[in-house]
Design a protein around this motif. Sequence first.
Motif, PDB file in Angstrom:
ATOM      1  N   LEU A  48      33.022  22.487  66.173  1.00  0.00           N
ATOM      2  CA  LEU A  48      33.022  23.949  66.100  1.00  0.00           C
ATOM      3  C   LEU A  48      34.222  24.452  65.296  1.00  0.00           C
ATOM      4  N   SER A  49      35.375  23.839  65.519  1.00  0.00           N
ATOM      5  CA  SER A  49      36.573  24.216  64.761  1.00  0.00           C
ATOM      6  C   SER A  49      36.372  23.971  63.271  1.00  0.00           C
ATOM      7  N   LEU A  50      35.867  22.791  62.934  1.00  0.00           N
ATOM      8  CA  LEU A  50      35.680  22.446  61.520  1.00  0.00           C
ATOM      9  C   LEU A  50      34.658  23.351  60.838  1.00  0.00           C
ATOM     10  N   ASN A  51      33.685  23.846  61.595  1.00  0.00           N
ATOM     11  CA  ASN A  51      32.699  24.755  61.018  1.00  0.00           C
ATOM     12  C   ASN A  51      33.288  26.115  60.666  1.00  0.00           C
ATOM     13  N   THR A  52      34.476  26.417  61.202  1.00  0.00           N
ATOM     14  CA  THR A  52      35.110  27.709  60.903  1.00  0.00           C
ATOM     15  C   THR A  52      36.283  27.570  59.945  1.00  0.00           C
ATOM     16  N   LEU A  53      36.559  26.351  59.506  1.00  0.00           N
ATOM     17  CA  LEU A  53      37.692  26.094  58.610  1.00  0.00           C
ATOM     18  C   LEU A  53      37.205  25.477  57.309  1.00  0.00           C
ATOM     19  N   PRO A  54      37.936  25.696  56.216  1.00  0.00           N
ATOM     20  CA  PRO A  54      37.514  25.110  54.932  1.00  0.00           C
ATOM     21  C   PRO A  54      37.804  23.606  54.875  1.00  0.00           C
ATOM     22  N   ASN A  55      36.970  22.897  54.140  1.00  0.00           N
ATOM     23  CA  ASN A  55      37.194  21.472  53.895  1.00  0.00           C
ATOM     24  C   ASN A  55      38.305  21.305  52.867  1.00  0.00           C
ATOM     25  N   HIS A  56      39.018  20.201  52.991  1.00  0.00           N
ATOM     26  CA  HIS A  56      40.048  19.848  52.009  1.00  0.00           C
ATOM     27  C   HIS A  56      39.929  18.343  51.759  1.00  0.00           C
ATOM     28  N   TYR A  57      38.983  17.961  50.908  1.00  0.00           N
ATOM     29  CA  TYR A  57      38.762  16.545  50.615  1.00  0.00           C
ATOM     30  C   TYR A  57      39.728  16.055  49.550  1.00  0.00           C
ATOM     31  N   VAL A  58      40.210  14.836  49.747  1.00  0.00           N
ATOM     32  CA  VAL A  58      41.090  14.200  48.778  1.00  0.00           C
ATOM     33  C   VAL A  58      40.674  12.741  48.617  1.00  0.00           C
ATOM     34  N   THR A  59      41.126  12.147  47.521  1.00  0.00           N
ATOM     35  CA  THR A  59      40.785  10.746  47.250  1.00  0.00           C
ATOM     36  C   THR A  59      42.009   9.839  47.199  1.00  0.00           C
ATOM     37  N   THR A  60      43.200  10.429  47.277  1.00  0.00           N
ATOM     38  CA  THR A  60      44.422   9.621  47.189  1.00  0.00           C
ATOM     39  C   THR A  60      45.404  10.032  48.285  1.00  0.00           C
ATOM     40  N   ALA A  61      46.335   9.142  48.561  1.00  0.00           N
ATOM     41  CA  ALA A  61      47.391   9.442  49.527  1.00  0.00           C
ATOM     42  C   ALA A  61      48.250  10.597  49.025  1.00  0.00           C
ATOM     43  N   GLU A  62      48.463  10.647  47.719  1.00  0.00           N
ATOM     44  CA  GLU A  62      49.249  11.742  47.142  1.00  0.00           C
ATOM     45  C   GLU A  62      48.544  13.081  47.354  1.00  0.00           C
ATOM     46  N   GLY A  63      47.240  13.088  47.164  1.00  0.00           N
ATOM     47  CA  GLY A  63      46.470  14.304  47.387  1.00  0.00           C
ATOM     48  C   GLY A  63      46.531  14.737  48.842  1.00  0.00           C
ATOM     49  N   ARG A  64      46.449  13.767  49.742  1.00  0.00           N
ATOM     50  CA  ARG A  64      46.526  14.047  51.176  1.00  0.00           C
ATOM     51  C   ARG A  64      47.869  14.695  51.511  1.00  0.00           C
ATOM     52  N   GLU A  65      48.949  14.130  51.021  1.00  0.00           N
ATOM     53  CA  GLU A  65      50.274  14.677  51.289  1.00  0.00           C
ATOM     54  C   GLU A  65      50.425  16.083  50.717  1.00  0.00           C
ATOM     55  N   ARG A  66      49.872  16.314  49.533  1.00  0.00           N
ATOM     56  CA  ARG A  66      49.948  17.630  48.903  1.00  0.00           C
ATOM     57  C   ARG A  66      49.228  18.681  49.752  1.00  0.00           C
ATOM     58  N   ILE A  67      48.022  18.347  50.248  1.00  0.00           N
ATOM     59  CA  ILE A  67      47.257  19.290  51.065  1.00  0.00           C
ATOM     60  C   ILE A  67      47.961  19.541  52.395  1.00  0.00           C
ATOM     61  N   ILE A  68      48.477  18.491  53.007  1.00  0.00           N
ATOM     62  CA  ILE A  68      49.212  18.663  54.267  1.00  0.00           C
ATOM     63  C   ILE A  68      50.399  19.597  54.050  1.00  0.00           C
ATOM     64  N   GLU A  69      51.105  19.410  52.959  1.00  0.00           N
ATOM     65  CA  GLU A  69      52.241  20.275  52.639  1.00  0.00           C
ATOM     66  C   GLU A  69      51.789  21.726  52.453  1.00  0.00           C
ATOM     67  N   GLN A  70      50.669  21.930  51.771  1.00  0.00           N
ATOM     68  CA  GLN A  70      50.150  23.283  51.556  1.00  0.00           C
ATOM     69  C   GLN A  70      49.738  23.937  52.871  1.00  0.00           C
ATOM     70  N   LEU A  71      49.150  23.157  53.768  1.00  0.00           N
ATOM     71  CA  LEU A  71      48.671  23.706  55.031  1.00  0.00           C
ATOM     72  C   LEU A  71      49.782  23.858  56.068  1.00  0.00           C
ATOM     73  N   ASN A  72      50.909  23.221  55.845  1.00  0.00           N
ATOM     74  CA  ASN A  72      51.993  23.215  56.820  1.00  0.00           C
ATOM     75  C   ASN A  72      52.930  24.405  56.630  1.00  0.00           C
ATOM     76  N   THR A  73      52.356  25.588  56.745  1.00  0.00           N
ATOM     77  CA  THR A  73      53.152  26.813  56.755  1.00  0.00           C
ATOM     78  C   THR A  73      52.908  27.494  58.100  1.00  0.00           C
ATOM     79  N   THR A  74      53.804  28.348  58.494  1.00  0.00           N
ATOM     80  CA  THR A  74      53.645  29.045  59.775  1.00  0.00           C
ATOM     81  C   THR A  74      52.325  29.798  59.810  1.00  0.00           C
ATOM     82  N   GLU A  75      52.017  30.490  58.738  1.00  0.00           N
ATOM     83  CA  GLU A  75      50.783  31.282  58.676  1.00  0.00           C
ATOM     84  C   GLU A  75      49.547  30.394  58.804  1.00  0.00           C
ATOM     85  N   ASN A  76      49.510  29.299  58.055  1.00  0.00           N
ATOM     86  CA  ASN A  76      48.351  28.402  58.111  1.00  0.00           C
ATOM     87  C   ASN A  76      48.235  27.707  59.461  1.00  0.00           C
ATOM     88  N   ARG A  77      49.355  27.297  60.043  1.00  0.00           N
ATOM     89  CA  ARG A  77      49.301  26.647  61.364  1.00  0.00           C
ATOM     90  C   ARG A  77      48.753  27.606  62.411  1.00  0.00           C
TER      91      ARG A  77
END
Length: 92
Positions: free
Chosen positions: A42-71
């Motif tokens: 249910l949570s995932l159905n209300t949130l956007p997907n963030h697919y990545v193919t590399t560890a670098e991409g994963r770290e970049r997305i985590i960094e982007q999502l790790n703001t007070t507002e996004n959390r």
Amino acid sequence: MEREYINVMEELVVTIVNYLMTGPEYQTFCKCEKCRKDIIALSLNTLPNHYVTTAEGRERIIEQLNTTENRKWINKRIISAIHVVGKYPQHQ
């Protein structure tokens, strides 16, 4: 076959749900596997997907999502899902 891509949002939601469900705020909610999976879905159905193919991409997305507002935004959707599943559980 190893997955060639991952949904970073899914990783985050699973981690947050597992954390929240062990806390005292949600001790009265069902913690069975079916309810946990329903909360995640249910949570995932209300949130956007963030697919990545590399560890670098994963770290970049985590960094982007790790703001007070996004959390706060992500937590709000997860908490809403916990309450919906708690009110309308689908397990037998």
